[in-house]
Design a protein around this motif. Structure first.
Motif, PDB file in Angstrom:
ATOM      1  N   ARG A   1       0.903  -1.303   0.034  1.00 55.81           N
ATOM      2  CA  ARG A   1      -0.211   0.075   0.103  1.00 55.81           C
ATOM      3  C   ARG A   1       0.789   1.272  -0.004  1.00 55.81           C
ATOM      4  N   VAL A   2       0.689   2.113  -1.026  1.00 48.85           N
ATOM      5  CA  VAL A   2       1.536   3.377  -1.043  1.00 48.85           C
ATOM      6  C   VAL A   2       0.575   4.530  -0.636  1.00 48.85           C
ATOM      7  N   LEU A   3       1.149   5.275   0.297  1.00 50.75           N
ATOM      8  CA  LEU A   3       0.485   6.623   0.823  1.00 50.75           C
ATOM      9  C   LEU A   3       0.888   7.531   0.324  1.00 50.75           C
ATOM     10  N   SER A   4       0.241   8.582  -0.670  1.00 51.96           N
ATOM     11  CA  SER A   4       1.175   9.671  -1.098  1.00 51.96           C
ATOM     12  C   SER A   4       0.698  10.791  -0.113  1.00 51.96           C
ATOM     13  N   ALA A   5       1.533  11.786  -0.481  1.00 51.64           N
ATOM     14  CA  ALA A   5       1.318  13.026   0.592  1.00 51.64           C
ATOM     15  C   ALA A   5       0.020  13.398   0.413  1.00 51.64           C
ATOM     16  N   SER A   6      -0.702  13.332  -0.668  1.00 49.70           N
ATOM     17  CA  SER A   6      -2.308  13.965  -0.598  1.00 49.70           C
ATOM     18  C   SER A   6      -3.010  12.974   0.146  1.00 49.70           C
ATOM     19  N   ASP A   7      -2.733  11.722   0.081  1.00 52.97           N
ATOM     20  CA  ASP A   7      -3.466  10.698   0.894  1.00 52.97           C
ATOM     21  C   ASP A   7      -3.350  11.185   2.468  1.00 52.97           C
ATOM     22  N   LEU A   8      -2.105  11.334   2.942  1.00 53.68           N
ATOM     23  CA  LEU A   8      -1.985  11.539   4.167  1.00 53.68           C
ATOM     24  C   LEU A   8      -2.329  13.042   4.617  1.00 53.68           C
ATOM     25  N   ALA A   9      -2.641  13.853   3.625  1.00 52.11           N
ATOM     26  CA  ALA A   9      -2.937  15.322   3.909  1.00 52.11           C
ATOM     27  C   ALA A   9      -4.411  15.317   4.199  1.00 52.11           C
ATOM     28  N   GLY A  10      -5.312  14.385   3.910  1.00 55.30           N
ATOM     29  CA  GLY A  10      -6.490  14.187   4.344  1.00 55.30           C
ATOM     30  C   GLY A  10      -7.157  13.712   5.477  1.00 55.30           C
ATOM     31  N   ILE A  11      -6.065  13.145   6.116  1.00 54.81           N
ATOM     32  CA  ILE A  11      -6.330  12.384   7.413  1.00 54.81           C
ATOM     33  C   ILE A  11      -6.423  13.311   8.545  1.00 54.81           C
ATOM     34  N   ASP A  12      -7.394  13.431   9.193  1.00 58.40           N
ATOM     35  CA  ASP A  12      -7.258  14.261  10.581  1.00 58.40           C
ATOM     36  C   ASP A  12      -6.981  13.506  11.620  1.00 58.40           C
ATOM     37  N   ILE A  13      -5.827  14.269  12.483  1.00 56.90           N
ATOM     38  CA  ILE A  13      -5.450  13.668  13.809  1.00 56.90           C
ATOM     39  C   ILE A  13      -5.239  14.950  14.535  1.00 56.90           C
ATOM     40  N   THR A  14      -5.732  14.705  15.925  1.00 57.71           N
ATOM     41  CA  THR A  14      -5.298  15.797  16.807  1.00 57.71           C
ATOM     42  C   THR A  14      -3.982  16.147  17.217  1.00 57.71           C
ATOM     43  N   LEU A  15      -3.522  17.054  17.789  1.00 56.10           N
ATOM     44  CA  LEU A  15      -2.241  17.501  18.157  1.00 56.10           C
ATOM     45  C   LEU A  15      -2.074  16.433  19.464  1.00 56.10           C
ATOM     46  N   ALA A  16      -3.039  16.387  20.255  1.00 59.56           N
ATOM     47  CA  ALA A  16      -2.948  15.289  21.404  1.00 59.56           C
ATOM     48  C   ALA A  16      -2.631  13.974  21.005  1.00 59.56           C
ATOM     49  N   ASP A  17      -3.406  13.386  19.976  1.00 62.92           N
ATOM     50  CA  ASP A  17      -3.017  12.159  19.556  1.00 62.92           C
ATOM     51  C   ASP A  17      -1.522  11.912  19.081  1.00 62.92           C
ATOM     52  N   VAL A  18      -0.916  13.079  18.512  1.00 61.65           N
ATOM     53  CA  VAL A  18       0.294  12.883  17.802  1.00 61.65           C
ATOM     54  C   VAL A  18       1.303  13.001  19.176  1.00 61.65           C
ATOM     55  N   VAL A  19       0.987  13.834  20.198  1.00 61.56           N
ATOM     56  CA  VAL A  19       1.909  13.708  21.377  1.00 61.56           C
ATOM     57  C   VAL A  19       1.794  12.595  22.143  1.00 61.56           C
ATOM     58  N   ASP A  20       0.667  11.820  22.263  1.00 60.65           N
ATOM     59  CA  ASP A  20       0.469  10.690  23.197  1.00 60.65           C
ATOM     60  C   ASP A  20       1.319   9.606  22.212  1.00 60.65           C
ATOM     61  N   THR A  21       1.286   9.566  21.081  1.00 60.53           N
ATOM     62  CA  THR A  21       2.056   8.381  20.109  1.00 60.53           C
ATOM     63  C   THR A  21       3.204   8.390  20.038  1.00 60.53           C
ATOM     64  N   VAL A  22       3.898   9.889  20.185  1.00 57.91           N
ATOM     65  CA  VAL A  22       5.369   9.950  20.158  1.00 57.91           C
ATOM     66  C   VAL A  22       6.005   9.700  21.443  1.00 57.91           C
ATOM     67  N   GLU A  23       5.057  10.053  22.665  1.00 58.89           N
ATOM     68  CA  GLU A  23       5.312   9.703  24.156  1.00 58.89           C
ATOM     69  C   GLU A  23       5.582   8.536  24.044  1.00 58.89           C
ATOM     70  N   ASN A  24       4.687   7.440  23.867  1.00 56.61           N
ATOM     71  CA  ASN A  24       4.454   6.171  23.981  1.00 56.61           C
ATOM     72  C   ASN A  24       5.895   5.626  23.083  1.00 56.61           C
ATOM     73  N   ALA A  25       6.063   6.103  22.097  1.00 56.64           N
ATOM     74  CA  ALA A  25       7.496   5.399  21.416  1.00 56.64           C
ATOM     75  C   ALA A  25       8.743   5.740  22.131  1.00 56.64           C
ATOM     76  N   TYR A  26       8.750   6.779  22.819  1.00 59.51           N
ATOM     77  CA  TYR A  26       9.844   7.030  23.809  1.00 59.51           C
ATOM     78  C   TYR A  26       9.857   6.088  25.074  1.00 59.51           C
TER      79      TYR A  26
END
Length: 341
Positions: free
Chosen positions: A21-46
């Motif tokens: 599955r290839v996801l282009s920049a335009s595919d990803l641009a249309g995905i809604d994600i909250t800043l809090a979701d991003v922070v939580d995802t990154v924090e869990n990776a750490y």
């Protein structure tokens, strides 16, 4: 959604070991994600990395002698998601203006449970979210108690979301400043801030020295051609300086009371422009993953001037990329390519 959902794709085009599955920049641009979701995802990776469950080897770098381009390759494994990935990054035209530069970055994910490919994606949006999220986490863990004023240096890709992410982890910040030299970038900073925090506005500063002296947190995201270079003597006690791109002078690092790095090994690779006259970098007091995990302290006293080096760890790209892949699959985005046929 389970970890392996992203590898199983939609019912009409089942995943196998020959399609991707290839996801282009335009595919990803249309995905809604909250800043809090991003922070939580990154924090869990750490946290997963600090627990010894993930692998994040040192990045490989290739750069020609004339310095006109730079390439990176980063391999890693996220142990909580059972995902293996490789990220590549190539930038050409470092000796030219921003409009003449070319930049390509991609991330390829594999499910280490099923052995199947998950997705290959443009990684620009991943990086544009991951990096300011890390700066916001650094600020949460390392800023002095009661920090109220933040200064962002630079208005490019990383500078435009720096303030919204800082407000996500430090909602009590009440003075938001930006120093930039491009009018369109300054407008974009203001637009992004109002998109996420409509009631807030940013103060555009022209006197960098005075702004730095007033700031509790400085996030330097400018490009290599910036005239900005905040010196150590400009900083008051307790200031946290976070280096993402450019905008801090080497003295801010060498005269800091405490040095925190997302990765000391990567700082030695990508932070050579901050070396002293003998080509040396100071020792790192602590890396950031154990700070997030509560193993070591980000800050030991309110008066410490802290320098934090924010270089990307591939495990954070993997975690956030996998999160986007999950959301993309749920929305039926992407193109199936029979890559290995």
């Amino acid at each position: 959604m389970s970890q392996t959902t992203a590898a199983t794709a939609d019912r009409d085009t089942p995943a196998d070991d020959t399609t991707l599955r290839v996801l282009s920049a335009s595919d990803l641009a249309g995905i809604d994600i909250t800043l809090a979701d991003v922070v939580d995802t990154v924090e869990n990776a750490y946290r997963t990395l600090a627990a010894g469950q993930s692998d994040n080897p040192r990045k490989l770098t290739v750069k020609p002698t004339d310095g006109h381009s730079v390439s990176y390759a980063m391999l890693g494994r996220d142990g909580s998601r059972d995902v293996v990935a490789i990220k590549t990054s190539y930038k050409h035209g470092l000796d030219k203006g921003r409009g003449e530069q070319h930049y390509y970055t991609s991330l390829t994910l594999y499910d280490d449970t099923t052995g199947l490919p998950i997705a290959m994606m443009d990684c620009a949006r991943i990086g544009s979210l991951r990096t300011p999220a890390v700066s916001a986490l650094l600020a949460r863990e390392c800023a002095a108690p009661g920090a109220r004023a933040a200064l962002v240096i630079g208005t490019g890709t990383q500078g435009r979301l720096a303030l919204p992410f800082l407000l996500t982890t430090l909602p009590d910040l009440d003075r938001l400043m930006v120093f930039g030299t491009h009018s369109e970038g300054i407008a974009a900073v203001r637009e992004q801030l109002r998109a996420h925090f409509p009631e807030r506005d940013v103060e555009i500063v022209a006197d960098l020295r005075a702004a730095a002296a007033d700031a509790d947190i400085i996030v330097a995201t400018a490009g290599g051609h910036t005239p900005a270079a905040v010196e150590a003597e400009w900083l008051r006690p307790g200031t946290l300086s976070i280096l993402v791109g450019h905008g801090l002078a080497p003295s801010a690092l060498h005269r800091a009371d405490r040095v925190v790095a997302t990765s000391e090994a990567q700082m030695k690779v990508t932070g050579t422009d901050m070396a002293d006259g003998d080509g040396n970098l100071p020792a790192v007091d602590t890396e950031f993953p154990p700070v997030i995990a509560g193993i070591t302290a980000g800050r030991r006293s309110a008066k410490e001037r802290i320098f934090a080096y924010n270089s990307g760890l591939v495990v954070t790209d993997i975690a956030l990329g996998h999160r986007f892949a999950q959301l993309a699959v749920a929305q039926g985005l992407g193109t199936r390519v029979p890559l290995w046929r």
